[in-house]
Design a protein around this motif. Structure first.
Motif, mmCIF file in Angstrom:
data_model
loop_
_atom_site.group_PDB
_atom_site.id
_atom_site.type_symbol
_atom_site.label_atom_id
_atom_site.label_comp_id
_atom_site.label_asym_id
_atom_site.label_seq_id
_atom_site.Cartn_x
_atom_site.Cartn_y
_atom_site.Cartn_z
ATOM 1 N N ARG A 70 0.846 -1.080 0.007
ATOM 2 C CA ARG A 70 -0.185 -0.038 -0.097
ATOM 3 C C ARG A 70 0.818 1.228 0.157
ATOM 4 O O ARG A 70 0.707 2.116 -0.696
ATOM 5 N N LEU A 71 2.034 1.466 0.590
ATOM 6 C CA LEU A 71 2.824 2.382 0.714
ATOM 7 C C LEU A 71 3.316 2.442 -0.715
ATOM 8 O O LEU A 71 3.749 3.791 -1.050
ATOM 9 N N LEU A 72 3.839 1.635 -1.429
ATOM 10 C CA LEU A 72 4.463 1.770 -2.488
ATOM 11 C C LEU A 72 3.440 2.253 -3.425
ATOM 12 O O LEU A 72 3.501 3.049 -4.420
ATOM 13 N N GLN A 73 2.222 1.659 -3.427
ATOM 14 C CA GLN A 73 0.944 2.142 -4.244
ATOM 15 C C GLN A 73 0.769 3.630 -4.094
ATOM 16 O O GLN A 73 0.724 4.556 -4.981
ATOM 17 N N PHE A 74 0.965 4.133 -2.926
ATOM 18 C CA PHE A 74 0.576 5.581 -2.560
ATOM 19 C C PHE A 74 2.016 6.309 -3.234
ATOM 20 O O PHE A 74 1.621 7.341 -4.172
ATOM 21 N N PHE A 75 3.070 6.035 -2.970
ATOM 22 C CA PHE A 75 4.178 6.685 -3.535
ATOM 23 C C PHE A 75 4.304 6.610 -5.382
ATOM 24 O O PHE A 75 4.523 7.839 -5.871
ATOM 25 N N PHE A 76 3.783 5.392 -5.792
ATOM 26 C CA PHE A 76 3.747 5.614 -7.348
ATOM 27 C C PHE A 76 2.640 6.452 -7.883
ATOM 28 O O PHE A 76 2.598 6.946 -8.639
ATOM 29 N N ALA A 77 1.402 6.462 -6.892
ATOM 30 C CA ALA A 77 0.400 7.188 -7.324
ATOM 31 C C ALA A 77 0.617 8.766 -7.313
ATOM 32 O O ALA A 77 0.335 9.322 -8.087
ATOM 33 N N VAL A 78 1.339 9.164 -6.291
ATOM 34 C CA VAL A 78 1.930 10.474 -6.253
ATOM 35 C C VAL A 78 2.865 10.501 -7.328
ATOM 36 O O VAL A 78 2.495 11.906 -8.093
ATOM 37 N N SER A 107 -4.473 7.474 -10.754
ATOM 38 C CA SER A 107 -3.830 7.775 -9.701
ATOM 39 C C SER A 107 -4.382 8.721 -8.732
ATOM 40 O O SER A 107 -4.243 8.291 -7.409
ATOM 41 N N VAL A 108 -5.241 9.416 -8.787
ATOM 42 C CA VAL A 108 -6.113 10.408 -8.049
ATOM 43 C C VAL A 108 -7.181 9.289 -7.077
ATOM 44 O O VAL A 108 -6.975 9.466 -5.817
ATOM 45 N N ILE A 109 -7.530 8.385 -7.770
ATOM 46 C CA ILE A 109 -8.459 7.552 -6.620
ATOM 47 C C ILE A 109 -7.528 6.452 -6.136
ATOM 48 O O ILE A 109 -7.866 6.318 -5.000
ATOM 49 N N ALA A 110 -6.406 5.996 -6.893
ATOM 50 C CA ALA A 110 -5.417 5.130 -6.080
ATOM 51 C C ALA A 110 -5.056 5.683 -4.840
ATOM 52 O O ALA A 110 -4.725 5.331 -3.904
ATOM 53 N N LEU A 111 -4.622 7.253 -4.834
ATOM 54 C CA LEU A 111 -4.074 7.919 -3.676
ATOM 55 C C LEU A 111 -5.128 7.975 -2.660
ATOM 56 O O LEU A 111 -4.828 7.501 -1.464
ATOM 57 N N ILE A 112 -6.422 8.200 -2.867
ATOM 58 C CA ILE A 112 -7.454 8.160 -1.916
ATOM 59 C C ILE A 112 -7.668 6.819 -1.460
ATOM 60 O O ILE A 112 -7.885 6.797 -0.138
ATOM 61 N N LEU A 113 -7.746 5.773 -2.115
ATOM 62 C CA LEU A 113 -8.033 4.680 -1.628
ATOM 63 C C LEU A 113 -6.854 3.921 -1.026
ATOM 64 O O LEU A 113 -7.090 3.278 0.294
ATOM 65 N N THR A 114 -5.605 4.128 -1.185
ATOM 66 C CA THR A 114 -4.390 3.846 -0.364
ATOM 67 C C THR A 114 -4.408 4.576 0.869
ATOM 68 O O THR A 114 -4.109 3.972 2.073
ATOM 69 N N MET A 115 -4.633 5.815 0.900
ATOM 70 C CA MET A 115 -4.797 6.479 2.329
ATOM 71 C C MET A 115 -5.709 6.056 3.288
ATOM 72 O O MET A 115 -5.366 5.666 4.261
ATOM 73 N N ILE A 139 2.687 0.526 -15.281
ATOM 74 C CA ILE A 139 2.884 -0.931 -15.348
ATOM 75 C C ILE A 139 3.085 -1.496 -13.876
ATOM 76 O O ILE A 139 2.510 -2.594 -13.411
ATOM 77 N N ILE A 140 3.970 -0.722 -12.899
ATOM 78 C CA ILE A 140 4.196 -1.215 -11.763
ATOM 79 C C ILE A 140 2.996 -1.132 -10.877
ATOM 80 O O ILE A 140 2.737 -1.868 -9.948
ATOM 81 N N GLN A 141 1.910 -0.023 -11.035
ATOM 82 C CA GLN A 141 0.941 0.219 -10.197
ATOM 83 C C GLN A 141 -0.122 -1.158 -10.666
ATOM 84 O O GLN A 141 -0.810 -1.492 -9.783
ATOM 85 N N LEU A 142 -0.158 -1.527 -11.949
ATOM 86 C CA LEU A 142 -0.957 -2.655 -12.467
ATOM 87 C C LEU A 142 -0.507 -3.902 -11.533
ATOM 88 O O LEU A 142 -1.481 -4.665 -11.052
ATOM 89 N N PHE A 143 0.753 -4.150 -11.318
ATOM 90 C CA PHE A 143 1.191 -5.524 -10.719
ATOM 91 C C PHE A 143 0.925 -5.123 -9.075
ATOM 92 O O PHE A 143 0.268 -6.044 -8.524
ATOM 93 N N LEU A 144 1.022 -3.945 -8.718
ATOM 94 C CA LEU A 144 0.759 -3.581 -7.154
ATOM 95 C C LEU A 144 -0.611 -3.837 -6.913
ATOM 96 O O LEU A 144 -1.016 -4.577 -5.887
ATOM 97 N N PHE A 145 -1.614 -3.501 -7.677
ATOM 98 C CA PHE A 145 -2.975 -3.402 -7.231
ATOM 99 C C PHE A 145 -3.585 -4.874 -7.503
ATOM 100 O O PHE A 145 -4.456 -5.248 -6.922
ATOM 101 N N PHE A 146 -2.795 -5.487 -8.553
ATOM 102 C CA PHE A 146 -3.395 -6.997 -8.607
ATOM 103 C C PHE A 146 -2.936 -7.643 -7.419
ATOM 104 O O PHE A 146 -3.602 -8.479 -6.801
#
Length: 174
Positions: free
Chosen positions: A14-22, A53-61, A141-148
């Protein structure tokens, strides 16, 4: 209950998802600014990763805060939301499919950004634009793998907590 190691691994993802979303929000926001300043239409290849990325940022927080406290139903909801963001990043990757080349001259998004910069009479900065396009593609691509990964982990956590809850209720009856 889900093991502590699985929760920590999920929290790290989740922390990685947050950083990549930013990072992706910054890249795509810059590109949107370039298109709008030049009077050009913003391409879907840029706007969809920005929205994802905006949706991912909110979701991961929200998920990072609640990862240790989610019950079975909320874990399934979180897994479903992870799947939705996964699909958004998958669609972004499909839209960016023509930009996977190492040679920047074969990437249409790079050419588009170069046209915008020339129309604004700014310096071309081809290396900067090439790097941003490559970083955008890699980040998606990285976010694709992280969210999977978090979708699968969320489903596993929900099924484990459900089976543990069933075992506990059977144990109290006997």
């Amino acid at each position: 209950m889900v093991s502590g190691a699985a929760k920590i691994a999920t929290w790290i993802i989740r922390l990685l998802q947050f950083f990549f979303a930013v990072i992706l929000m910054g890249i795509t926001s810059y590109m949107v600014d370039q298109y709008r300043d030049g009077g050009f239409r913003v391409l879907r290849e840029v706007s969809l990763p920005l929205a994802a990325s905006v949706i991912a940022l909110i979701l991961t927080m929200l998920s990072m805060a609640a990862i240790f406290f989610l019950n079975h139903t909320l874990q399934l909801v979180a897994a479903f939301l992870d799947f939705v963001v996964f699909v958004l990043y998958l669609a972004s990757a499909i839209l960016l499919r023509h930009n996977y080349h190492g040679d920047r001259r074969r990437n249409p998004l790079w050419w588009s950004l170069m046209d915008v910069r020339r129309a604004q009479l700014e310096g071309d900065h081809p290396d900067l634009m090439s790097g941003l396009v490559k970083l955008l593609v890699a980040g998606v691509i990285i976010q694709l793998f992280l969210f999977f990964a978090t979708t699968v982990l969320g489903i596993l956590a929900a099924t484990r907590s459900d089976s543990n809850r069933t075992r506990r209720s059977r144990g109290t009856v006997v």
